[in-house]
Scaffold this active site. Structure first.
Site, PDB file in Angstrom:
ATOM      1  N   GLY A 130       0.838  -1.192   0.000  1.00 58.01           N
ATOM      2  CA  GLY A 130       0.000   0.000   0.000  1.00 58.01           C
ATOM      3  C   GLY A 130       0.872   1.240   0.000  1.00 58.01           C
ATOM      4  O   GLY A 130       2.063   1.189  -0.361  1.00 58.01           O
ATOM      5  N   GLY A 132       2.496   3.061   2.244  1.00 56.14           N
ATOM      6  CA  GLY A 132       3.804   3.038   2.910  1.00 56.14           C
ATOM      7  C   GLY A 132       4.803   2.178   2.159  1.00 56.14           C
ATOM      8  O   GLY A 132       5.930   2.614   1.870  1.00 56.14           O
ATOM      9  N   THR A 153      -4.429  -2.559  -0.944  1.00 54.24           N
ATOM     10  CA  THR A 153      -4.925  -2.061   0.341  1.00 54.24           C
ATOM     11  C   THR A 153      -6.444  -2.124   0.359  1.00 54.24           C
ATOM     12  O   THR A 153      -7.092  -1.797  -0.644  1.00 54.24           O
ATOM     13  CB  THR A 153      -4.491  -0.614   0.678  1.00 54.24           C
ATOM     14  OG1 THR A 153      -5.282  -0.145   1.777  1.00 54.24           O
ATOM     15  CG2 THR A 153      -4.661   0.355  -0.465  1.00 54.24           C
ATOM     16  N   ILE A 154      -6.971  -2.546   1.488  1.00 56.33           N
ATOM     17  CA  ILE A 154      -8.432  -2.546   1.606  1.00 56.33           C
ATOM     18  C   ILE A 154      -8.959  -1.112   1.596  1.00 56.33           C
ATOM     19  O   ILE A 154     -10.116  -0.881   1.315  1.00 56.33           O
ATOM     20  CB  ILE A 154      -8.924  -3.279   2.878  1.00 56.33           C
ATOM     21  CG1 ILE A 154      -8.446  -2.582   4.155  1.00 56.33           C
ATOM     22  CG2 ILE A 154      -8.529  -4.738   2.854  1.00 56.33           C
ATOM     23  CD1 ILE A 154      -9.216  -3.003   5.398  1.00 56.33           C
ATOM     24  N   ASP A 155      -8.072  -0.134   1.911  1.00 57.85           N
ATOM     25  CA  ASP A 155      -8.526   1.255   2.056  1.00 57.85           C
ATOM     26  C   ASP A 155      -8.850   1.921   0.718  1.00 57.85           C
ATOM     27  O   ASP A 155      -9.538   2.931   0.681  1.00 57.85           O
ATOM     28  CB  ASP A 155      -7.452   2.098   2.765  1.00 57.85           C
ATOM     29  CG  ASP A 155      -7.067   1.537   4.116  1.00 57.85           C
ATOM     30  OD1 ASP A 155      -7.914   0.862   4.730  1.00 57.85           O
ATOM     31  OD2 ASP A 155      -5.921   1.760   4.545  1.00 57.85           O
ATOM     32  N   ARG A 190     -33.134   0.000  18.289  1.00 57.74           N
ATOM     33  CA  ARG A 190     -31.876   0.634  18.699  1.00 57.74           C
ATOM     34  C   ARG A 190     -31.195   1.338  17.532  1.00 57.74           C
ATOM     35  O   ARG A 190     -31.447   1.038  16.370  1.00 57.74           O
ATOM     36  CB  ARG A 190     -30.892  -0.435  19.174  1.00 57.74           C
ATOM     37  CG  ARG A 190     -31.133  -0.901  20.569  1.00 57.74           C
ATOM     38  CD  ARG A 190     -30.160  -2.019  20.909  1.00 57.74           C
ATOM     39  NE  ARG A 190     -30.330  -2.398  22.302  1.00 57.74           N
ATOM     40  CZ  ARG A 190     -29.920  -3.545  22.815  1.00 57.74           C
ATOM     41  NH1 ARG A 190     -29.331  -4.443  22.050  1.00 57.74           N
ATOM     42  NH2 ARG A 190     -30.095  -3.802  24.090  1.00 57.74           N
ATOM     43  N   GLU A 250     -13.286   4.899  10.454  1.00 57.60           N
ATOM     44  CA  GLU A 250     -12.438   5.079  11.653  1.00 57.60           C
ATOM     45  C   GLU A 250     -11.771   6.458  11.693  1.00 57.60           C
ATOM     46  O   GLU A 250     -11.468   6.974  12.763  1.00 57.60           O
ATOM     47  CB  GLU A 250     -11.381   3.979  11.718  1.00 57.60           C
ATOM     48  CG  GLU A 250     -10.428   3.967  10.513  1.00 57.60           C
ATOM     49  CD  GLU A 250      -9.394   2.851  10.572  1.00 57.60           C
ATOM     50  OE1 GLU A 250      -9.370   2.092  11.551  1.00 57.60           O
ATOM     51  OE2 GLU A 250      -8.611   2.755   9.602  1.00 57.60           O
ATOM     52  N   GLN A 301     -12.299  -7.149   8.367  1.00 57.22           N
ATOM     53  CA  GLN A 301     -12.338  -6.580   7.013  1.00 57.22           C
ATOM     54  C   GLN A 301     -11.107  -6.941   6.196  1.00 57.22           C
ATOM     55  O   GLN A 301     -11.093  -6.802   4.977  1.00 57.22           O
ATOM     56  CB  GLN A 301     -12.453  -5.046   7.095  1.00 57.22           C
ATOM     57  CG  GLN A 301     -13.772  -4.587   7.636  1.00 57.22           C
ATOM     58  CD  GLN A 301     -13.693  -3.175   8.211  1.00 57.22           C
ATOM     59  OE1 GLN A 301     -14.041  -2.214   7.551  1.00 57.22           O
ATOM     60  NE2 GLN A 301     -13.237  -3.054   9.449  1.00 57.22           N
TER      61      GLN A 301
END
Ligand code: F6P
Length: 375
Positions: A130, A132, A153-155, A190, A250, A301
């Site tokens: 990814g 980095g 990368t999952i991102d 809820r 996140e 994930q």
């Protein structure tokens, strides 16, 4: 990238061309599919392939390299994780060493890596990683290492490629989880707040929030107002059905506020996100008196079998990376530029983060469906 190099077996090396592969950064579904595609494509050219263990640790820490033959990559396409191991701790080019007096100094270990690679008779490297890891690959290329990058990368936060492999699987996993939250949220009337990964970007939360029919999606690119989030949920309870699903990336942050971080722990100075779902759930509960619960989907994930889409993308990337090596197009990265997989300069790929454009059609689609971004 389908053309062969003029000298496909690189016989001029006086021996078989030796290609190395490594996987760096957080794991992502599809890594093994890339490894298999690289190995088979390289073996089919008459090359030899080795895998470097745990990023560059195999070179730096004497863990060594492993020979990758057909048998070693048999039946791994559908497996999560990476058979080579990986790490997202530390950067070998800015290695933190603690001196006897307790001070920490940064050491550049690039020469050690390049020498170690040459000493093992490796002619080129396919670095799968990814942001980095590809930064490191790009810097190593500048210092003389023949390297080609594969974006993982999952991102999905890498510029220059429309998609990274791993993202599709992460979105599917998150969608499955949100689907399951609907029934429990509805039964108890809820609000369920679920925190998804994505580091500085909101791709996973945006996509899974829409496919999972969330009421609210909070992403770093669109700072949220707690008032707006609560108004939206109250209005939903008034019209029914009386439950709420909030998907929060996140890295999301309130208007004028900061994202929620936790201690990154030893060996890294990278920020680590965590705690935003709990924070948002507490606020919703306090302000609306609606019964609210939070959960963090976390590393689920990153695990499990890659989806068919990710497998195909991974395999295309792996084969294309070997093509680039054959053409000696080092310092480049394979990228999905629809409809094709193309080569882009590694440098461009890591220059900037790919964030969610606020005017993208996906964001507009969500708004049209009545999903709130809390803005
Ligand atoms: O970059 C992938 C990723 O899963 C991010 O979404 C997340 O912030 C980070 O890695 C978590 O890293 P770690 O495995 O160190 O907890």
């Amino acid at each position: 990238m389908s053309e062969e190099s003029a000298d496909p077996t690189h016989a001029h090396y006086g021996r078989r061309f030796r290609l190395a592969i490594n996987t760096g950064g957080g794991d992502a579904p599809g890594l093994n599919a890339v490894i298999r595609a690289v190995v088979l494509s390289a073996l089919n050219r008459g090359w030899e392939v080795v895998g470097i263990r745990r990023g560059y640790d195999g070179i730096l820490d004497g863990e060594g390299v492993v020979l990758l033959d057909r048998a070693s990559v048999e039946g791994i396409t559908h497996l999560g994780g990476t058979i080579l191991g990986t790490t997202n701790r530390g950067n070998p080019l800015r290695w933190e060493r603690t001196l006897p007096d307790g001070t920490v100094e940064e050491v550049d270990r690039s020469e050690e890596i390049i020498r170690g690679i040459q000493d093992r008779g490796i002619d080129a490297l396919v670095a799968i990683g990814g942001d980095g890891s590809l930064h490191i690959a790009s810097e190593l290329f500048d210092r003389g290492l023949p390297v080609v990058g594969v974006p993982k990368t999952i991102d999905n936060d890498l510029a220059a490629t429309q998609l990274t492999f791993g993202f599709h699987t992460a979105v599917q996993t998150a969608t499955d989880a949100i689907d399951k939250l609907h029934s429990t949220a509805e039964s108890h009337e809820r609000v369920m707040v679920v925190e998804l990964m994505g580091r500085h970007t909101g791709w996973i939360a945006l996509f899974a929030g829409i496919t999972g029919s969330a009421d609210v999606i909070l992403i770093p690119e669109i700072p949220y107002s707690m008032d707006k989030v609560c108004e939206h949920l109250i209005a939903k309870y008034e019209t029914g059905p009386r439950y709420g699903i909030v998907v929060v990336a996140e890295g999301a942050k309130p208007e004028g506020g900061e994202p929620s971080l936790v201690d990154p722990g030893e060996g890294t100075s990278n920020p680590r996100y965590g705690g935003i779902a709990e924070r948002v759930a507490n606020e919703i509960g306090k302000r609306t008196e609606l019964e609210t619960r939070s959960l963090v989907l976390g590393h689920l994930q990153r695990g499990g079998q890659p989806t068919a889409y990710d497998r195909l993308l991974a395999v295309r990337f792996g084969a294309a990376a070997v093509d680039l090596v054959a053409r000696k197009e080092f310092g480049s990265m394979v990228a999905l530029v629809p409809p094709d997989v193309q080569a882009v300069p590694l440098e461009d790929a890591v220059k900037k983060l790919k964030t969610v454009p606020q005017d993208s059609d996906v964001v507009r689609t969500a708004r049209q469906l009545g999903i709130s971004f809390g803005d």
